[in-house]
Design an enzyme around this catalytic site. Structure first.
Site, mmCIF file in Angstrom:
data_model
loop_
_atom_site.group_PDB
_atom_site.id
_atom_site.type_symbol
_atom_site.label_atom_id
_atom_site.label_comp_id
_atom_site.label_asym_id
_atom_site.label_seq_id
_atom_site.Cartn_x
_atom_site.Cartn_y
_atom_site.Cartn_z
ATOM 1 N N LEU A 17 -2.291 2.758 17.976
ATOM 2 C CA LEU A 17 -1.739 4.065 18.337
ATOM 3 C C LEU A 17 -2.383 4.545 19.622
ATOM 4 O O LEU A 17 -3.575 4.353 19.839
ATOM 5 C CB LEU A 17 -2.029 5.083 17.239
ATOM 6 C CG LEU A 17 -1.282 4.937 15.921
ATOM 7 C CD1 LEU A 17 -1.668 6.072 14.990
ATOM 8 C CD2 LEU A 17 0.222 4.914 16.147
ATOM 9 N N ASN A 26 0.834 -1.213 0.000
ATOM 10 C CA ASN A 26 0.000 0.000 0.000
ATOM 11 C C ASN A 26 0.863 1.255 0.000
ATOM 12 O O ASN A 26 0.549 2.234 -0.682
ATOM 13 C CB ASN A 26 -0.958 -0.015 1.190
ATOM 14 C CG ASN A 26 -2.189 -0.850 0.902
ATOM 15 O OD1 ASN A 26 -3.037 -0.467 0.109
ATOM 16 N ND2 ASN A 26 -2.274 -2.014 1.529
ATOM 17 N N ASN A 84 -6.240 5.042 7.903
ATOM 18 C CA ASN A 84 -5.833 3.636 7.967
ATOM 19 C C ASN A 84 -6.569 2.852 6.901
ATOM 20 O O ASN A 84 -7.658 3.238 6.472
ATOM 21 C CB ASN A 84 -6.165 3.062 9.354
ATOM 22 C CG ASN A 84 -5.615 1.652 9.558
ATOM 23 O OD1 ASN A 84 -4.621 1.270 8.929
ATOM 24 N ND2 ASN A 84 -6.259 0.884 10.424
ATOM 25 N N LEU A 116 -10.700 0.454 18.079
ATOM 26 C CA LEU A 116 -10.081 -0.476 17.126
ATOM 27 C C LEU A 116 -10.862 -0.423 15.812
ATOM 28 O O LEU A 116 -12.039 -0.803 15.766
ATOM 29 C CB LEU A 116 -10.112 -1.904 17.705
ATOM 30 C CG LEU A 116 -9.642 -3.015 16.756
ATOM 31 C CD1 LEU A 116 -8.160 -2.874 16.420
ATOM 32 C CD2 LEU A 116 -9.935 -4.381 17.354
ATOM 33 N N ASP A 117 -10.237 0.075 14.753
ATOM 34 C CA ASP A 117 -10.844 0.138 13.416
ATOM 35 C C ASP A 117 -12.232 0.784 13.454
ATOM 36 O O ASP A 117 -13.158 0.329 12.765
ATOM 37 C CB ASP A 117 -10.936 -1.285 12.809
ATOM 38 C CG ASP A 117 -9.568 -1.929 12.666
ATOM 39 O OD1 ASP A 117 -8.595 -1.210 12.378
ATOM 40 O OD2 ASP A 117 -9.468 -3.157 12.854
ATOM 41 N N HIS A 143 -8.109 -0.983 6.084
ATOM 42 C CA HIS A 143 -8.458 -2.247 6.738
ATOM 43 C C HIS A 143 -9.082 -3.176 5.699
ATOM 44 O O HIS A 143 -9.965 -2.755 4.949
ATOM 45 C CB HIS A 143 -9.432 -2.001 7.896
ATOM 46 C CG HIS A 143 -9.696 -3.238 8.680
ATOM 47 N ND1 HIS A 143 -8.775 -3.783 9.552
ATOM 48 C CD2 HIS A 143 -10.761 -4.078 8.681
ATOM 49 C CE1 HIS A 143 -9.262 -4.900 10.068
ATOM 50 N NE2 HIS A 143 -10.466 -5.091 9.558
HETATM 51 C C1 GAR Z 1 -3.132 -4.917 3.944
HETATM 52 O O1 GAR Z 1 -3.963 -5.925 3.471
HETATM 53 C C2 GAR Z 1 -3.857 -4.036 4.927
HETATM 54 O O2 GAR Z 1 -5.210 -3.851 4.611
HETATM 55 C C3 GAR Z 1 -3.722 -4.845 6.188
HETATM 56 O O3 GAR Z 1 -2.406 -5.320 6.155
HETATM 57 C C4 GAR Z 1 -2.004 -5.483 4.802
HETATM 58 C C5 GAR Z 1 -0.707 -4.743 4.589
HETATM 59 O O4 GAR Z 1 -0.207 -4.997 3.307
HETATM 60 N N1 GAR Z 1 -3.956 -4.024 7.362
HETATM 61 C C6 GAR Z 1 -4.616 -4.451 8.423
HETATM 62 O O5 GAR Z 1 -5.080 -5.580 8.525
HETATM 63 C C7 GAR Z 1 -4.762 -3.421 9.529
HETATM 64 N N2 GAR Z 1 -5.745 -3.833 10.480
HETATM 65 P P1 GAR Z 1 0.945 -4.098 2.728
HETATM 66 O O6 GAR Z 1 2.052 -4.093 3.785
HETATM 67 O O7 GAR Z 1 1.365 -4.824 1.486
HETATM 68 O O8 GAR Z 1 0.401 -2.722 2.464
#
Ligand code: GAR
Length: 201
Positions: free
Chosen positions: A94, A15, A108, A145-146, A110
């Site tokens: 955080l 991301n 963020n 949380l989220d 999710h």
């Molecule tokens: C992504 O799928 C993101 O949505 C998830 O971690 C992955 C990171 O991928 N985040 C969460 O689950 C947060 N609660 P990346 O490092 O390739 O961006």
């Protein structure tokens, strides 16, 4: 005015990469990523940052409690005069100091349609629950949380024959579309928060 961005990431940073690309290719204008911060020394996200000439900082979480760790993050954010903080696969909550200091300036991603499947392994949770539609969400970060106000969501159908892995991959494709879009909306000053609702001005 250029919006100065910091990205917090714990892992591979795909991301982060799409946001770097969207700034470099001009999709997001008047923004720059000034620093990538990680709680994992070997996070590939740090290398992605370095590959693009972005400063990177590893902050070791093992040496302090959560509150002290957050203060360390805040010091870096102040040092780089950061306007916008992006969490991109950052797997640590955080604390209130950062959230207060950056109220409505932390985004963020999710990998579920919030408020369903909060927390870790959201894609697995959705797959095992048997939902027919899941997706991903960009939201503001608040103390929960989220749980902050939702900016953008994208739906992903669960197809017959899907595995957790194939579903996760299709969700990630959508993440890579909506995260740059949300950053663009933020940078252009188009996000208007009213209670839980985020409108586009
Ligand atoms: C992504 O799928 C993101 O949505 C998830 O971690 C992955 C990171 O991928 N985040 C969460 O689950 C947060 N609660 P990346 O490092 O390739 O961006």
């Amino acid at each position: 005015m250029v919006v100065k961005i910091a990205v917090l990431a714990s892992g591979r940073g795909s991301n982060l990469q799409t946001i770097i690309n969207s700034i470099e290719n001009g999709y997001v204008k008047n923004a720059e990523i000034n620093v990538v911060i990680s709680n994992k020394r070997d996070a590939y996200a740090l290398e992605r940052g370095r590959n693009h000439g972005i400063s990177t900082v590893f902050l070791d979480p093992s040496r302090c409690d959560n509150a002290k760790y957050d203060l360390k993050i805040l010091v870096v954010l102040k040092q780089y005069e950061i306007d916008l903080l992006l969490l991109a696969g950052y797997f640590q909550l955080l604390g209130p100091e950062i959230i207060e200091a950056y109220r409505n300036r932390i985004l963020n991603i999710h990998p579920s349609l919030l408020p369903s499947f909060k927390g870790l392994h959201a894609q697995k949770q959705a797959f095992e629950y048997g939902v027919k539609i899941t997706g991903c969400t960009i939201h503001f970060v608040d103390e929960g949380l989220d749980s902050g106000p939702i900016i953008l969501q994208s739906c992903v159908p669960v197809l017959q024959g899907d595995t957790e892995e194939t579903l996760t991959a299709r969700i990630l494709e959508q993440e890579h579309i909506i995260y740059p879009e949300a950053v663009k909306l933020f940078v252009e000053g188009k996000l208007k928060i009213e209670g839980r609702t985020v409108g586009f001005g």
